[in-house]
Design a protein around this motif. Structure first.
Motif, short mmCIF file in Angstrom:
data_model
loop_
_atom_site.label_atom_id
_atom_site.label_comp_id
_atom_site.label_asym_id
_atom_site.label_seq_id
_atom_site.Cartn_x
_atom_site.Cartn_y
_atom_site.Cartn_z
N LYS A 41 34.29 -17.03 -57.76
CA LYS A 41 33.54 -16.79 -56.53
C LYS A 41 34.50 -16.22 -55.48
CE LYS A 41 29.88 -19.04 -58.06
NZ LYS A 41 28.75 -18.35 -58.56
N ARG A 42 34.03 -15.25 -54.74
CA ARG A 42 34.78 -14.68 -53.62
C ARG A 42 33.83 -14.57 -52.44
NH1 ARG A 42 35.73 -10.66 -50.46
NH2 ARG A 42 37.82 -10.03 -49.92
N PHE A 43 34.27 -15.08 -51.31
CA PHE A 43 33.46 -14.94 -50.10
C PHE A 43 34.36 -15.01 -48.88
CE2 PHE A 43 33.59 -19.44 -51.01
CZ PHE A 43 33.64 -20.08 -49.78
N GLU A 44 33.80 -14.64 -47.75
CA GLU A 44 34.54 -14.62 -46.50
C GLU A 44 33.87 -15.53 -45.49
OE1 GLU A 44 34.39 -10.44 -45.77
OE2 GLU A 44 36.20 -10.07 -46.95
N VAL A 45 34.67 -16.17 -44.68
CA VAL A 45 34.19 -17.04 -43.62
C VAL A 45 34.63 -16.41 -42.30
CG1 VAL A 45 34.37 -19.34 -42.60
CG2 VAL A 45 34.34 -19.08 -45.09
N MET A 64 27.09 -24.14 -50.13
CA MET A 64 26.37 -23.49 -51.23
C MET A 64 27.31 -23.16 -52.38
SD MET A 64 23.57 -21.11 -49.16
CE MET A 64 24.19 -19.68 -49.91
N THR A 65 28.51 -22.70 -52.07
CA THR A 65 29.48 -22.38 -53.11
C THR A 65 29.88 -23.64 -53.86
OG1 THR A 65 30.28 -20.49 -51.85
CG2 THR A 65 31.73 -21.34 -53.58
N ALA A 66 30.15 -24.72 -53.13
CA ALA A 66 30.53 -25.98 -53.78
C ALA A 66 29.40 -26.49 -54.67
CB ALA A 66 30.89 -27.02 -52.72
N HIS A 76 41.89 -22.43 -59.62
CA HIS A 76 42.70 -22.09 -58.46
C HIS A 76 41.80 -21.72 -57.29
CE1 HIS A 76 45.44 -19.22 -56.21
NE2 HIS A 76 46.16 -20.30 -56.29
N VAL A 77 42.19 -22.10 -56.10
CA VAL A 77 41.47 -21.73 -54.88
C VAL A 77 42.48 -21.09 -53.93
CG1 VAL A 77 40.09 -22.53 -52.93
CG2 VAL A 77 39.88 -23.68 -55.16
N LYS A 78 42.24 -19.84 -53.58
CA LYS A 78 43.13 -19.15 -52.64
C LYS A 78 42.37 -18.93 -51.34
CE LYS A 78 45.92 -15.03 -51.97
NZ LYS A 78 46.36 -13.76 -52.55
N VAL A 79 42.95 -19.42 -50.26
CA VAL A 79 42.35 -19.29 -48.93
C VAL A 79 43.35 -18.55 -48.05
CG1 VAL A 79 41.38 -20.52 -46.95
CG2 VAL A 79 41.15 -21.49 -49.25
N ILE A 145 37.88 -18.28 -55.46
CA ILE A 145 37.89 -19.46 -56.32
C ILE A 145 37.87 -18.99 -57.76
CG2 ILE A 145 36.70 -21.60 -56.94
CD1 ILE A 145 35.42 -21.50 -54.11
N GLU A 146 38.91 -19.33 -58.50
CA GLU A 146 38.98 -18.97 -59.92
C GLU A 146 38.49 -20.14 -60.73
OE1 GLU A 146 42.92 -17.64 -60.90
OE2 GLU A 146 42.94 -16.22 -59.24
N VAL A 147 37.58 -19.87 -61.63
CA VAL A 147 36.92 -20.90 -62.42
C VAL A 147 37.21 -20.66 -63.90
CG1 VAL A 147 34.66 -21.90 -62.98
CG2 VAL A 147 35.10 -21.02 -60.69
N VAL A 148 37.39 -21.74 -64.63
CA VAL A 148 37.53 -21.63 -66.08
C VAL A 148 36.14 -21.42 -66.64
CG1 VAL A 148 38.22 -22.82 -68.18
CG2 VAL A 148 39.55 -23.12 -66.09
#
Length: 151
Positions: A41-45, A64-66, A76-79, A145-148
């Motif tokens: 998932k990729r999004f912007e806040v 919603m993403t969670a 991995h989560v990159k912020v 957010i990188e998901v397996v």
């Protein structure tokens, strides 16, 4: 009036015959495929100028993403926090970028994402001027957010 009624009845009859000819209505699953919930998932806040407080829209996007990622293995989560260069010093823009990134990371962790997977960065106002024009949309935090993938 009789002519119009006859045309309507004939159109309805042809439509019904067409549905019967192809086996009736299809199931939604035959027509639409749902994307996998366990996908990157990729999004912007976005933030109000000079603020690091999450807006209602930001909280909704994070929630919603969670929810979409419940039951998925998060790799991995990159912020990355960003700021625009319209105001403030480079140090002030770096600080607000850090605060924005922390605010989003805390909200993601509070929504159930695993905090050990987080990589938090802040870019300040670097790159806020693109082609000689200030980019006000830099008042944001980018989340990846990188998901397996499920097996």
């Amino acid at each position: 009036m009789k002519g119009i009624s006859a045309v309507v009845i004939m159109v309805l009859g042809v439509t019904a015959a067409g549905c019967a000819a192809n086996g009736g209505y299809k199931q939604r699953s035959d027509l639409v495929s749902d994307p996998s919930a366990c996908a990157d998932k990729r999004f912007e806040v976005y933030f109000v100028p000079d603020q690091a407080t999450l807006t209602d829209a930001a909280r909704m996007a994070i929630g919603m993403t969670a929810t979409q990622l419940q039951g998925c293995q998060i790799r991995h989560v990159k912020v990355t926090g960003l700021a625009d260069a319209r105001s403030g010093t480079a140090a002030a823009n770096q600080t607000i970028s850090e605060r924005r990134a922390r605010a989003v990371a805390e909200a993601l962790a509070g929504a159930g994402l695993p905090a050990p997977a987080f990589d938090i960065e802040a870019a300040g106002a670097d790159g806020a001027v693109v082609g000689g024009v200030n980019d006000p949309l830099r008042r944001r935090t980018e989340v990846l957010i990188e998901v397996v993938a499920p097996r």
